[in-house]
Design a protein around this motif. Structure first.
Motif, PDB file in Angstrom:
ATOM      1  N   PRO A  28      13.311 -51.441 -59.784  1.00 13.85           N
ATOM      2  CA  PRO A  28      12.593 -50.398 -59.049  1.00 13.85           C
ATOM      3  C   PRO A  28      13.378 -49.094 -59.040  1.00 13.85           C
ATOM      4  O   PRO A  28      14.589 -49.075 -59.309  1.00 13.85           O
ATOM      5  CB  PRO A  28      12.491 -50.981 -57.643  1.00 13.85           C
ATOM      6  CG  PRO A  28      13.692 -51.860 -57.522  1.00 13.85           C
ATOM      7  CD  PRO A  28      13.916 -52.433 -58.892  1.00 13.85           C
ATOM      8  N   PRO A  29      12.717 -47.989 -58.693  1.00 15.47           N
ATOM      9  CA  PRO A  29      13.424 -46.707 -58.599  1.00 15.47           C
ATOM     10  C   PRO A  29      14.371 -46.698 -57.404  1.00 15.47           C
ATOM     11  O   PRO A  29      14.199 -47.474 -56.453  1.00 15.47           O
ATOM     12  CB  PRO A  29      12.277 -45.706 -58.400  1.00 15.47           C
ATOM     13  CG  PRO A  29      11.195 -46.504 -57.754  1.00 15.47           C
ATOM     14  CD  PRO A  29      11.288 -47.870 -58.350  1.00 15.47           C
ATOM     15  N   PRO A  30      15.388 -45.832 -57.421  1.00 13.51           N
ATOM     16  CA  PRO A  30      16.300 -45.762 -56.273  1.00 13.51           C
ATOM     17  C   PRO A  30      15.586 -45.422 -54.964  1.00 13.51           C
ATOM     18  O   PRO A  30      15.967 -45.906 -53.899  1.00 13.51           O
ATOM     19  CB  PRO A  30      17.287 -44.655 -56.661  1.00 13.51           C
ATOM     20  CG  PRO A  30      17.194 -44.563 -58.146  1.00 13.51           C
ATOM     21  CD  PRO A  30      15.792 -44.916 -58.504  1.00 13.51           C
ATOM     22  N   ARG A  31      14.557 -44.575 -55.058  1.00 17.56           N
ATOM     23  CA  ARG A  31      13.787 -44.180 -53.887  1.00 17.56           C
ATOM     24  C   ARG A  31      12.301 -44.233 -54.223  1.00 17.56           C
ATOM     25  O   ARG A  31      11.914 -43.939 -55.351  1.00 17.56           O
ATOM     26  CB  ARG A  31      14.130 -42.747 -53.447  1.00 17.56           C
ATOM     27  CG  ARG A  31      15.527 -42.551 -52.898  1.00 17.56           C
ATOM     28  CD  ARG A  31      15.721 -41.107 -52.438  1.00 17.56           C
ATOM     29  NE  ARG A  31      14.777 -40.743 -51.398  1.00 17.56           N
ATOM     30  CZ  ARG A  31      14.969 -40.978 -50.105  1.00 17.56           C
ATOM     31  NH1 ARG A  31      16.069 -41.572 -49.694  1.00 17.56           N
ATOM     32  NH2 ARG A  31      14.070 -40.612 -49.216  1.00 17.56           N
ATOM     33  N   PRO A  32      11.464 -44.574 -53.257  1.00 16.43           N
ATOM     34  CA  PRO A  32      10.030 -44.530 -53.508  1.00 16.43           C
ATOM     35  C   PRO A  32       9.514 -43.095 -53.510  1.00 16.43           C
ATOM     36  O   PRO A  32      10.138 -42.196 -52.939  1.00 16.43           O
ATOM     37  CB  PRO A  32       9.447 -45.309 -52.325  1.00 16.43           C
ATOM     38  CG  PRO A  32      10.440 -45.097 -51.225  1.00 16.43           C
ATOM     39  CD  PRO A  32      11.788 -45.027 -51.890  1.00 16.43           C
ATOM     40  N   ALA A  33       8.379 -42.901 -54.164  1.00 17.44           N
ATOM     41  CA  ALA A  33       7.715 -41.598 -54.099  1.00 17.44           C
ATOM     42  C   ALA A  33       7.206 -41.377 -52.685  1.00 17.44           C
ATOM     43  O   ALA A  33       6.796 -42.314 -52.004  1.00 17.44           O
ATOM     44  CB  ALA A  33       6.560 -41.554 -55.097  1.00 17.44           C
ATOM     45  N   ARG A  34       7.236 -40.134 -52.247  1.00 12.41           N
ATOM     46  CA  ARG A  34       6.851 -39.804 -50.877  1.00 12.41           C
ATOM     47  C   ARG A  34       5.890 -38.616 -50.893  1.00 12.41           C
ATOM     48  O   ARG A  34       5.990 -37.740 -51.763  1.00 12.41           O
ATOM     49  CB  ARG A  34       8.087 -39.433 -50.042  1.00 12.41           C
ATOM     50  CG  ARG A  34       8.891 -40.643 -49.568  1.00 12.41           C
ATOM     51  CD  ARG A  34       8.218 -41.244 -48.355  1.00 12.41           C
ATOM     52  NE  ARG A  34       8.959 -42.385 -47.850  1.00 12.41           N
ATOM     53  CZ  ARG A  34       8.670 -43.645 -48.150  1.00 12.41           C
ATOM     54  NH1 ARG A  34       7.673 -43.900 -48.971  1.00 12.41           N
ATOM     55  NH2 ARG A  34       9.364 -44.634 -47.650  1.00 12.41           N
ATOM     56  N   PRO A  35       4.988 -38.534 -49.926  1.00 14.48           N
ATOM     57  CA  PRO A  35       4.129 -37.351 -49.821  1.00 14.48           C
ATOM     58  C   PRO A  35       4.954 -36.113 -49.471  1.00 14.48           C
ATOM     59  O   PRO A  35       6.096 -36.221 -48.998  1.00 14.48           O
ATOM     60  CB  PRO A  35       3.159 -37.718 -48.684  1.00 14.48           C
ATOM     61  CG  PRO A  35       3.862 -38.771 -47.900  1.00 14.48           C
ATOM     62  CD  PRO A  35       4.708 -39.528 -48.867  1.00 14.48           C
ATOM     63  N   ALA A  36       4.386 -34.948 -49.712  1.00 17.10           N
ATOM     64  CA  ALA A  36       5.102 -33.694 -49.419  1.00 17.10           C
ATOM     65  C   ALA A  36       5.409 -33.561 -47.938  1.00 17.10           C
ATOM     66  O   ALA A  36       6.400 -32.929 -47.554  1.00 17.10           O
ATOM     67  CB  ALA A  36       4.274 -32.512 -49.906  1.00 17.10           C
ATOM     68  N   ARG A  37       4.569 -34.093 -47.097  1.00 18.66           N
ATOM     69  CA  ARG A  37       4.765 -34.096 -45.658  1.00 18.66           C
ATOM     70  C   ARG A  37       4.712 -35.543 -45.169  1.00 18.66           C
ATOM     71  O   ARG A  37       3.992 -36.344 -45.737  1.00 18.66           O
ATOM     72  CB  ARG A  37       3.667 -33.264 -44.959  1.00 18.66           C
ATOM     73  CG  ARG A  37       3.633 -31.823 -45.390  1.00 18.66           C
ATOM     74  CD  ARG A  37       2.390 -31.095 -44.886  1.00 18.66           C
ATOM     75  NE  ARG A  37       2.347 -30.979 -43.445  1.00 18.66           N
ATOM     76  CZ  ARG A  37       1.399 -31.509 -42.667  1.00 18.66           C
ATOM     77  NH1 ARG A  37       0.409 -32.226 -43.205  1.00 18.66           N
ATOM     78  NH2 ARG A  37       1.418 -31.337 -41.372  1.00 18.66           N
ATOM     79  N   PRO A  38       5.542 -35.897 -44.196  1.00 16.90           N
ATOM     80  CA  PRO A  38       6.326 -35.038 -43.320  1.00 16.90           C
ATOM     81  C   PRO A  38       7.666 -34.627 -43.922  1.00 16.90           C
ATOM     82  O   PRO A  38       8.162 -35.262 -44.855  1.00 16.90           O
ATOM     83  CB  PRO A  38       6.575 -35.946 -42.108  1.00 16.90           C
ATOM     84  CG  PRO A  38       6.635 -37.326 -42.693  1.00 16.90           C
ATOM     85  CD  PRO A  38       5.607 -37.332 -43.793  1.00 16.90           C
ATOM     86  N   ALA A  39       8.235 -33.578 -43.345  1.00 17.41           N
ATOM     87  CA  ALA A  39       9.604 -33.203 -43.675  1.00 17.41           C
ATOM     88  C   ALA A  39      10.537 -34.310 -43.197  1.00 17.41           C
ATOM     89  O   ALA A  39      10.380 -34.837 -42.092  1.00 17.41           O
ATOM     90  CB  ALA A  39       9.954 -31.887 -42.991  1.00 17.41           C
ATOM     91  N   LEU A  40      11.498 -34.687 -44.047  1.00 11.00           N
ATOM     92  CA  LEU A  40      12.452 -35.731 -43.693  1.00 11.00           C
ATOM     93  C   LEU A  40      13.770 -35.101 -43.260  1.00 11.00           C
ATOM     94  O   LEU A  40      14.359 -34.319 -43.998  1.00 11.00           O
ATOM     95  CB  LEU A  40      12.676 -36.671 -44.878  1.00 11.00           C
ATOM     96  CG  LEU A  40      11.448 -37.463 -45.346  1.00 11.00           C
ATOM     97  CD1 LEU A  40      11.811 -38.345 -46.537  1.00 11.00           C
ATOM     98  CD2 LEU A  40      10.881 -38.303 -44.207  1.00 11.00           C
TER      99      LEU A  40
END
Length: 264
Positions: A44-56
């Motif tokens: 798997p990738p190191p991190r999953p894809a995330r929506p533009a929002r929310p700000a992390l």
């Protein structure tokens, strides 16, 4: 999809939260109904894809949450929705990340079901947010859950200790009091949703305990000693008391494993 690990990666690569849930439902059905049978070995990738929002934001930079009224409910529901979205990815990540441990099919059955449960939870919380005129992404969120995943990406036993047996188990400790407080304030919509999440969390913690014990035995190690060693190394802040001993017992989590690890 030709393998379960490919299916997992397709969810992890999906940044839209609604589509992530839909894909989870479809792929879980494919697995449970035998249309996907091979586990596969696709990292798997190191991190999953995330929506533009929310700000992390880093946890320490998160604004203080409001309490009371619709604003307080929105803050709580948004935080819970963010946890559940992360939990979908955590479940799929555990399916694909540790092929060398050669776990039995029942292990994958459990974690695909966990992913499906988390998708249901997320959708339910988003619906409650919409009833209050809000949406997931309206508020900032922190990245602590995925940071815990990154710190345990090298060892399935450590991942089970930190995620289901610590972070989800903490939900068993805190959710009943949250439900009671909301009900006392006249909230009739949120407590039933939290009750469903709470019941499912017991089964998720149980899966963590079951497969951690299996893994310790396969490695020829004492399960309790390994749990306490990994918790100390990978979750150095220790555990917060009080504990919900009844819910933890229903999950098969022995009190003499975790109680000595409490810091307060």
């Amino acid at each position: 999809m030709t393998s379960l690990s490919e299916a997992a990666i397709s969810v992890l690569a999906t940044n839209d939260a609604t589509q992530k849930c839909r894909l989870t439902r479809a792929l879980a059905a494919d697995w449970h109904q035998g249309r996907i049978t091979a586990i596969g070995d696709c990292p798997p990738p190191p991190r999953p894809a995330r929506p533009a929002r929310p700000a992390l934001l880093p946890p320490r930079e998160m604004p203080k949450r409001a309490y009371g009224g619709d604003k307080g409910r929105i803050g709580l529901l948004h935080a819970l929705a963010h946890i559940e979205l992360n939990a979908i990815d955590l479940a799929w990540d555990i399916v694909a990340r540790f092929p060398n441990d050669a776990m039995p099919k029942a292990f994958y059955d459990d974690w695909v079901q966990v992913a499906l449960d988390e998708a249901v939870h997320f959708e339910m919380l988003v619906d409650l947010l919409a009833r209050l005129g809000a949406a997931y992404g309206d508020l900032p969120a922190h990245d602590g859950l995925w940071q815990a995943a990154e710190k345990t990406a090298d060892d399935l036993a450590a991942r089970l200790v930190v995620v289901p047996m610590t972070l989800e188990a903490r939900g068993l400790d805190t959710t009943p009091a949250t439900m009671a407080k909301l009900a006392a304030n006249g909230d009739t919509l949120t407590p039933p949703a939290l009750e469903l999440i709470y019941r499912d969390e017991i089964t998720h913690v149980a899966a963590g305990v079951r497969w951690f014990t299996h893994l310790a035995e396969a490695r020829g190690q004492d399960a309790k000693a390994l749990y306490q060693s990994l918790l100390t190394a990978r979750f150095p802040g220790g555990l917060k008391s009080p504990f919900n001993h009844d819910a933890r017992a229903r999950a098969g989590f022995a009190r003499d494993w975790y109680e000595p690890m409490a810091t307060r």
